[in-house]
Design a protein around this motif. Sequence first.
Motif, PDB file in Angstrom:
ATOM      1  N   PHE A 138      -8.805   5.170  -0.348  1.00 38.80           N
ATOM      2  CA  PHE A 138      -8.051   5.560  -1.537  1.00 38.80           C
ATOM      3  C   PHE A 138      -8.789   5.133  -2.807  1.00 38.80           C
ATOM      4  O   PHE A 138      -8.895   5.902  -3.769  1.00 38.80           O
ATOM      5  CB  PHE A 138      -6.661   4.928  -1.487  1.00 38.80           C
ATOM      6  N   ALA A 139      -9.317   3.913  -2.826  1.00 40.59           N
ATOM      7  CA  ALA A 139     -10.053   3.428  -3.996  1.00 40.59           C
ATOM      8  C   ALA A 139     -11.307   4.262  -4.242  1.00 40.59           C
ATOM      9  O   ALA A 139     -11.646   4.561  -5.393  1.00 40.59           O
ATOM     10  CB  ALA A 139     -10.433   1.963  -3.803  1.00 40.59           C
ATOM     11  N   PRO A 166     -12.317  -0.547 -15.834  1.00 39.96           N
ATOM     12  CA  PRO A 166     -11.155  -1.302 -15.354  1.00 39.96           C
ATOM     13  C   PRO A 166      -9.830  -0.763 -15.880  1.00 39.96           C
ATOM     14  O   PRO A 166      -8.851  -0.677 -15.138  1.00 39.96           O
ATOM     15  CB  PRO A 166     -11.433  -2.721 -15.870  1.00 39.96           C
ATOM     16  N   TRP A 167      -9.785  -0.398 -17.158  1.00 39.60           N
ATOM     17  CA  TRP A 167      -8.544   0.137 -17.717  1.00 39.60           C
ATOM     18  C   TRP A 167      -8.237   1.527 -17.137  1.00 39.60           C
ATOM     19  O   TRP A 167      -7.080   1.848 -16.878  1.00 39.60           O
ATOM     20  CB  TRP A 167      -8.652   0.223 -19.241  1.00 39.60           C
ATOM     21  N   PRO A 211       0.467   3.988  -5.352  1.00 40.54           N
ATOM     22  CA  PRO A 211       0.325   3.811  -3.901  1.00 40.54           C
ATOM     23  C   PRO A 211       1.193   2.656  -3.413  1.00 40.54           C
ATOM     24  O   PRO A 211       1.661   1.834  -4.221  1.00 40.54           O
ATOM     25  CB  PRO A 211      -1.161   3.489  -3.728  1.00 40.54           C
ATOM     26  N   GLU A 212       1.381   2.572  -2.121  1.00 40.73           N
ATOM     27  CA  GLU A 212       2.169   1.486  -1.512  1.00 40.73           C
ATOM     28  C   GLU A 212       1.582   0.141  -1.937  1.00 40.73           C
ATOM     29  O   GLU A 212       0.380  -0.009  -2.107  1.00 40.73           O
ATOM     30  CB  GLU A 212       2.141   1.663   0.009  1.00 40.73           C
ATOM     31  N   ALA A 213       2.428  -0.868  -2.146  1.00 33.31           N
ATOM     32  CA  ALA A 213       2.035  -2.116  -2.803  1.00 33.31           C
ATOM     33  C   ALA A 213       0.852  -2.807  -2.131  1.00 33.31           C
ATOM     34  O   ALA A 213      -0.091  -3.248  -2.799  1.00 33.31           O
ATOM     35  CB  ALA A 213       3.228  -3.063  -2.866  1.00 33.31           C
ATOM     36  N   SER A 214       0.868  -2.931  -0.809  1.00 34.18           N
ATOM     37  CA  SER A 214      -0.222  -3.615  -0.121  1.00 34.18           C
ATOM     38  C   SER A 214      -1.524  -2.842  -0.233  1.00 34.18           C
ATOM     39  O   SER A 214      -2.611  -3.426  -0.351  1.00 34.18           O
ATOM     40  CB  SER A 214       0.138  -3.818   1.363  1.00 34.18           C
ATOM     41  N   VAL A 215      -1.437  -1.519  -0.219  1.00 36.05           N
ATOM     42  CA  VAL A 215      -2.619  -0.682  -0.393  1.00 36.05           C
ATOM     43  C   VAL A 215      -3.164  -0.837  -1.804  1.00 36.05           C
ATOM     44  O   VAL A 215      -4.376  -0.975  -2.012  1.00 36.05           O
ATOM     45  CB  VAL A 215      -2.284   0.799  -0.102  1.00 36.05           C
ATOM     46  N   ALA A 216      -2.289  -0.848  -2.801  1.00 33.63           N
ATOM     47  CA  ALA A 216      -2.709  -0.924  -4.199  1.00 33.63           C
ATOM     48  C   ALA A 216      -3.469  -2.215  -4.495  1.00 33.63           C
ATOM     49  O   ALA A 216      -4.501  -2.194  -5.181  1.00 33.63           O
ATOM     50  CB  ALA A 216      -1.498  -0.809  -5.110  1.00 33.63           C
ATOM     51  N   ALA A 217      -2.991  -3.340  -4.001  1.00 31.10           N
ATOM     52  CA  ALA A 217      -3.627  -4.629  -4.292  1.00 31.10           C
ATOM     53  C   ALA A 217      -5.053  -4.669  -3.736  1.00 31.10           C
ATOM     54  O   ALA A 217      -5.995  -5.093  -4.422  1.00 31.10           O
ATOM     55  CB  ALA A 217      -2.796  -5.764  -3.702  1.00 31.10           C
ATOM     56  N   THR A 218      -5.228  -4.225  -2.502  1.00 34.27           N
ATOM     57  CA  THR A 218      -6.552  -4.236  -1.880  1.00 34.27           C
ATOM     58  C   THR A 218      -7.473  -3.215  -2.535  1.00 34.27           C
ATOM     59  O   THR A 218      -8.650  -3.488  -2.794  1.00 34.27           O
ATOM     60  CB  THR A 218      -6.427  -3.940  -0.374  1.00 34.27           C
ATOM     61  N   ALA A 219      -6.946  -2.031  -2.817  1.00 29.72           N
ATOM     62  CA  ALA A 219      -7.753  -0.970  -3.421  1.00 29.72           C
ATOM     63  C   ALA A 219      -8.229  -1.361  -4.812  1.00 29.72           C
ATOM     64  O   ALA A 219      -9.361  -1.049  -5.207  1.00 29.72           O
ATOM     65  CB  ALA A 219      -6.947   0.323  -3.477  1.00 29.72           C
ATOM     66  N   ARG A 220      -7.403  -2.057  -5.585  1.00 29.91           N
ATOM     67  CA  ARG A 220      -7.783  -2.451  -6.943  1.00 29.91           C
ATOM     68  C   ARG A 220      -8.967  -3.426  -6.907  1.00 29.91           C
ATOM     69  O   ARG A 220      -9.908  -3.310  -7.701  1.00 29.91           O
ATOM     70  CB  ARG A 220      -6.597  -3.080  -7.655  1.00 29.91           C
ATOM     71  N   THR A 221      -8.932  -4.379  -5.982  1.00 27.83           N
ATOM     72  CA  THR A 221     -10.041  -5.324  -5.855  1.00 27.83           C
ATOM     73  C   THR A 221     -11.349  -4.597  -5.577  1.00 27.83           C
ATOM     74  O   THR A 221     -12.389  -4.858  -6.203  1.00 27.83           O
ATOM     75  CB  THR A 221      -9.752  -6.318  -4.712  1.00 27.83           C
TER      76      THR A 221
END
Length: 450
Positions: A62-63, A119-120, A131-141
Amino acid sequence: MPGVSADAPTSPHHAPPQGTTGELLRLAGPLMLSNLAYTAVGFTDTLLMGRLGVVEVGAVGFASLCLLTLVLLFRGSLNTASTFVARALGAGNAAGVRRWTSVFLGCALVGVPLALAGPWLVDGLFALLKPEASVAATARTYAHIRLWEIPFVMLGSTALSVMVGLGNTRTPMLLAWLVVVLNAALAVLLIFGLGWGVRGAAWAAVIAVAVQNALAVALLARLHGHRFGPFRPARPHRSELAALGRISLPAGITELAEVGAFTVFQGVISRLGPTELAASQIANQLASLGFLPAFALASATSSLLSRALGAGRPDLAARIGWRGAGVAAALMGLLGVLFLTLPRPLIGLFSRSPEVLELGRTVLGIMAAYQVLDGVAIVLGGALGGAGDTRFRLIVTLVGAWLVMVLGASLLAPRYGVSGAWGAALVFIAFAALAYLGRFASGRWQRMRL
């Protein structure tokens, strides 16, 4: 450029391409291996993320799509360098080759401010797609680290596109496989050796991509500078800006619109849950095997067609386009048969989850139905781009990708799950194939001027 038209010959014409299947395959062959290398990078990341968990598989895919969405307007525009360079080469215009290369290298410097604003932009895209919360946190990193490669990608993509326009597909192939080896070695070291997890995968990709694209710029000067150079970044003149706005900008918007639509499409799937997203990402990695010959043939067809038009041979250009589409349809049809006969073993290469296996089998079945159509759409779309008919491609993408695929998936996914979403993608690809077939058969692209 005042005094130097990209269509006016300044030296005797180069021999036009012959338009044979053998010539297409000779040019496309190294590009197929290049695409295989890029797919191998995706396979490597997906396999390694599969060892970490289902969330990581979906998040990295996704990222990556979100990052593509950010750069494609610019990268897609810069990739039209091959069209301008090939047209000048076909006309025997060495000054035109040099000038267009320098103009595109100058435009590629946009990668620096884009990376700084990245980043912005990434955070805004995530907020929009939800996206789903757990997916979003990992994808953002993962995404924030990969932003560092953007300036290298802009310059390197331009250099590689110029090489393809000049008929050099071997160097891009070798550089692509360098990325595979370097990325795999660094990923294993950083992900597992140092325990960096997803951050390790991101830094491995950044280093590998930066090395590849820096070498691309250096090798362009070394291999072709003696004949056409020197190549130095240059500002476009007003007439050149008009040509870029007419040809390159619609091409960039088309790629942005298409991949942006697919990113939103994946966002729709991500809201169904991590299992659905993982199954779709794995099936899409497998489907990328079909893109290897199709996109390679599209690039080869575009380059040869543009050279034929530069040499004043529209009849030859048409023959090149039809042959490229026929070969792509045949090769992708074979992949469709593979998807129908071996879905579970193929999905099982990435995940043993029973839910992922079952959903992945369903997605592969739908993908099998559109492989031939996708091959035709990819190659004839590339042929139209090589002729400079980029605005028609933009219209097809805006209507098909957004109104048919995205809107269709948004309506069907809540009721029919991944089957409904990918069914909408099937309708879009059929629409695009028929539109490009009609446009190419009309011959209107033969009258396009750069």
